[in-house]
Design a protein around this motif. Sequence first.
Motif, PDB file in Angstrom:
ATOM      1  N   VAL A 296       0.838  -1.209   0.000  1.00 49.33           N
ATOM      2  CA  VAL A 296       0.000   0.000   0.000  1.00 49.33           C
ATOM      3  C   VAL A 296       0.867   1.251   0.000  1.00 49.33           C
ATOM      4  O   VAL A 296       0.644   2.209  -0.745  1.00 49.33           O
ATOM      5  CB  VAL A 296      -0.959  -0.019   1.210  1.00 49.33           C
TER       6      VAL A 296
ATOM      7  N   SER B 210      -8.700   3.569   0.848  1.00 49.95           N
ATOM      8  CA  SER B 210      -8.310   3.033   2.158  1.00 49.95           C
ATOM      9  C   SER B 210      -8.957   3.828   3.290  1.00 49.95           C
ATOM     10  O   SER B 210      -9.375   3.254   4.310  1.00 49.95           O
ATOM     11  CB  SER B 210      -6.783   3.059   2.297  1.00 49.95           C
TER      12      SER B 210
ATOM     13  N   THR C 115     -11.657   2.287   5.902  1.00 50.93           N
ATOM     14  CA  THR C 115     -11.462   2.391   7.358  1.00 50.93           C
ATOM     15  C   THR C 115     -12.724   2.900   8.036  1.00 50.93           C
ATOM     16  O   THR C 115     -13.134   2.398   9.106  1.00 50.93           O
ATOM     17  CB  THR C 115     -10.284   3.334   7.650  1.00 50.93           C
TER      18      THR C 115
ATOM     19  N   ALA D 139      -4.324  -0.537   6.086  1.00 45.49           N
ATOM     20  CA  ALA D 139      -4.536   0.101   4.780  1.00 45.49           C
ATOM     21  C   ALA D 139      -4.294   1.608   4.800  1.00 45.49           C
ATOM     22  O   ALA D 139      -3.488   2.129   4.018  1.00 45.49           O
ATOM     23  CB  ALA D 139      -5.957  -0.197   4.287  1.00 45.49           C
ATOM     24  N   PHE D 140      -5.003   2.338   5.689  1.00 47.25           N
ATOM     25  CA  PHE D 140      -4.954   3.806   5.615  1.00 47.25           C
ATOM     26  C   PHE D 140      -3.629   4.381   6.101  1.00 47.25           C
ATOM     27  O   PHE D 140      -3.087   5.310   5.488  1.00 47.25           O
ATOM     28  CB  PHE D 140      -6.120   4.400   6.422  1.00 47.25           C
TER      29      PHE D 140
END
Length: 432
Positions: free
Chosen positions: A98, A117, A121, A148-149
Motif C-alpha cells: 500500500v 483506504s 477504514t 490500509a490507511f
Amino acid sequence: MSARSPRPHRDDVRIALAGLLGGLLLWGAGLGTRPATDDLVLWAGRWPVLLPLAVTAGCELLRRTRPRTGLLTGVAALTLDTVTQGSLVTVLMFTDLVYAAVLYGPPATARRVLWNSGLLTVVGTVVPFAVWRVPEALLIGVVVGVVAFTPGATGWVVRNHRDAAEAARLRAGQTALLAEIDRVQAVTAERARMARELHDLVANHLSAIAIHSTAALSLDDPDTSRQALGVIRENSVEGLAEMRRLIGILRDSSGDTEPAAAPTLDGLGSLVEHARANGLDVDVDLDPDLDCAHTALPAPVELAAYRIVQESLTNALKHAAPGRVTVRLHRRDHALDVCVTSPFGGVRDDGPRAPGSGAGLIGMRERVALLQGTFEAGPALGGAGPAPGPANGPAPGPADGAGAGGGAGDPAAVVRTWAVRATLPITEGETA
C-alpha cells in the motif's frame, strides 16, 4: 514484439527475500498465525499459509516497477490469507505494498488508494459497531486503518516531500542556468565594451601613423619625410599613452562601469587640433550652452559624443576626399545631436589612405544603442543628413548629377558628403 518488463529494483528483491524468509521462520516456529479453532479459518492447516505468503513476497518485486499490479495482487493474497490461519509477515508485506503504491504509483493511483483506504477504514469502523453494538467492534476499523490507511497516508506524506525536493532541485538548476546565462551575457557585454574602447583609443593614432609613414616612404623630399616622421612620433607617443590608460583600467578592480578618466567634451578642442595636425580641415560648430557648467551632460553621453566625433574624424582621415570636415554638436531639451560631415567620393590627392574594416561604424552604433538613441551614417547631399540605408554597409557611389561639380550648367553645385548623425537622449535628473 512486446516490450520487455523492467527488472525489479535490487532493494525490492531484498525486501521480497527478507519477507519470504521471515515468514518461513515464523511458520517453522509456529508463530504469527491464528489458532485453527478460530471461526474465521475456513482453510485449516499449516501448509495453506505458505501460498498467500509466497504470492505477497512476489508482489514485493513489483513495488517500484508496477506498484498498481502489485497492490491488486496483494489484495487477493491478503483475502486468501484471512481464510487460512494467516501469517503476520503477509500482513506486514501488504502494508508495504500500500505504501509503495502511493509513493511510486501515478498521481491518480496514489489519490485513489488513499481515498479508498480511508473510506474502507470508516466503513470498517461504523458498520460493525452499528450491527453488533459492542465496543469491541470498533477494533475492526482500527485494524483496517493500521493495515490500509496508515501506510497510504505515510506514503502520501513522503511523496509530497519527495516532489517538493525535486521541485526545489529543478528550481536550483534553473537558477544556476540563469546565473550562467547572465554571466555569459555580462562577459560578452564587457568584451564588446573593451573592444569599442580599444578601437576608439588607438584607431585614430594608428591611422595617422599609417598614412604619414606611407607618405614618408613614397616621397623623396627630406623636409616632407622629416615632418611626416614627427607626426608619426607624436601619434606613437599619444597612442602608447592611451594604451597604458586602457591597461590601467583593465587592471583596476574597483568595479566602476566607466573609467574615472574617461574623455569628455572638454577634450574636443585637443581632438580637433590633433586632426588638423594630421592634415584634416576641420570646422567645429559647438552649441554655446555646452560650455556652461550648469548644463553639464551625463558622463555616458559625453563619452559617447566624444567617441563618435573621434571615430568620424578617423574615418575622414582614412576615407574622405579633400575638403572641409564639419563637426556640429547641439543640445536640445532632452537630447544631444551630434553630426559630422566630410567630403564623399573621389580619391585623396594629397597622400595615401589607410585601409578600414568598418568596425568604427559598428562601435558607434553600439554606443548609441546603449543610450537608447538613434544613429545614421551614409551619403548625403549638402550635409542634409544621412540617406536611408544600413550604416555598416559599403558606401554607394555618387548619384547621377550629384558629384562634386553638380549637374551640367547648374549654377548652384550640390556637394556630395558623407554624414554621421547621432541623437543621444538625456534623461531627467542625470545631469550634474
